[in-house]
Design a protein around this motif. Structure first.
Motif: not given
Length: 296
Positions: A144-153
């Motif tokens: 997953a990519e680390q985003r500011t408000d979630h981890l995007r799978m």
């Protein structure tokens, strides 16, 4: 002595800023985990090795069809039936592509990192991972990519432990024996993780995401809690996402920034979630244990 008004104003501003608390940094482990909406529905390919279970169950080489008494699922094999159950749990979207007729092309890997191959798959392996150890029926591995408000799978796979446990497609075999685990029940649970759901640890909640499965248990349907959980996860107006977004300006990990131009770049997180036979709930990210507690 008179103080220059400009200097006084600057002092007041600095004093005010010093009294303002910095927004709390959101821990990576607390961020919601989910796919980008445009990535749905997912095409999940099932490896051909699962056909070996049918030989044990006395059936054909094909995956068994769902039973007619399961409602509208009898046109699908049992793996697709478990995917359709998640589709039916949310009226707003479909999570899985059904009846695509494709099997996973790659054989199971010996290293979890190698599963990041662009093909979402359900695998079995008799060469279980030494880094994971015993007591684990199956795992969902994700990137997953680390985003500011979630981890995007961006990738995920389900891997079932054929080294230490026996599984069956046959309900009767599972319920009459303490040796076999019901494979569709395992897959239904792991598909929830593949979509981003974590465990529920309360035994009073009827949920497929309970982190323990007994050798005689058959759990092939979702409950109201599961429908609510998956709908909320992909609804951007949920309170969990609002809370994370409130801190987003201050929660950007420094490792996301490019040293040359200061621009943000996604940080890839590799994690996996265990389904255990002993009632422990364990989640890992980048090789570190981030959750470890027993069900109650």
């Amino acid at each position: 002595m008179k103080i220059n008004r400009t200097i006084l104003s600057v002092l007041v501003i600095l004093l005010t800023l010093s009294c303002v608390e910095e927004p709390e940094k959101v821990s990576i482990t607390a961020l919601p985990l989910k796919w980008r909406e445009s990535a749905l529905p997912l095409t999940v390919k099932v490896h051909a090795d699962f056909s070996s279970l049918n030989a044990i169950d006395g059936s054909s080489d094909d995956l068994p069809l769902a039973a007619a008494d399961d409602g509208l699922y009898d046109d699908y094999d049992l793996m697709q039936e478990m995917q359709k159950a998640w589709n039916d749990a949310d009226d707003a979207r479909e999570y899985f592509v059904l009846d695509h007729g494709q099997a996973a092309g790659a054989d199971p890997y010996t290293d979890l990192d190698d599963y990041y191959d662009g093909e979402i798959g359900i695998y079995v392996t008799e060469n279980w991972f030494s880094s994971i150890g015993y007591g684990v029926l199956a795992i969902t591995s994700y990137f997953a990519e680390q985003r500011t408000d979630h981890l995007r799978m961006v990738h995920g796979d389900i891997i079932v432990n054929f080294r230490d446990y026996y599984f069956s497609f046959d309900k009767a075999r599972t319920q009459e024996s303490t040796t076999y685990y019901d494979l569709p029940s395992v897959i239904l649970h792991e598909l929830g993780h593949l979509l981003g759901l974590k465990h529920t640890t309360s035994s009073t909640v009827q949920s497929i995401m309970y982190p323990q499965l007994g050798s005689t248990e058959v759990k092939r349907t979702l409950g109201y809690y599961d429908s609510l959980s998956i709908s909320n996860l992909y609804d951007t107006n949920t309170q969990a996402l609002k809370t994370a977004q409130a801190f987003s300006s201050a929660s950007i990990d420094e490792s996301m920034k490019n040293a040359d131009d200061g621009q943000e770049k996604p940080k890839i997180i590799h994690g996996y979630i265990e389904l255990r036979a002993d009632g422990h709930c364990r989640h890992f990210q980048d090789g570190s244990l981030i959750h470890d507690h027993k069900v109650f």
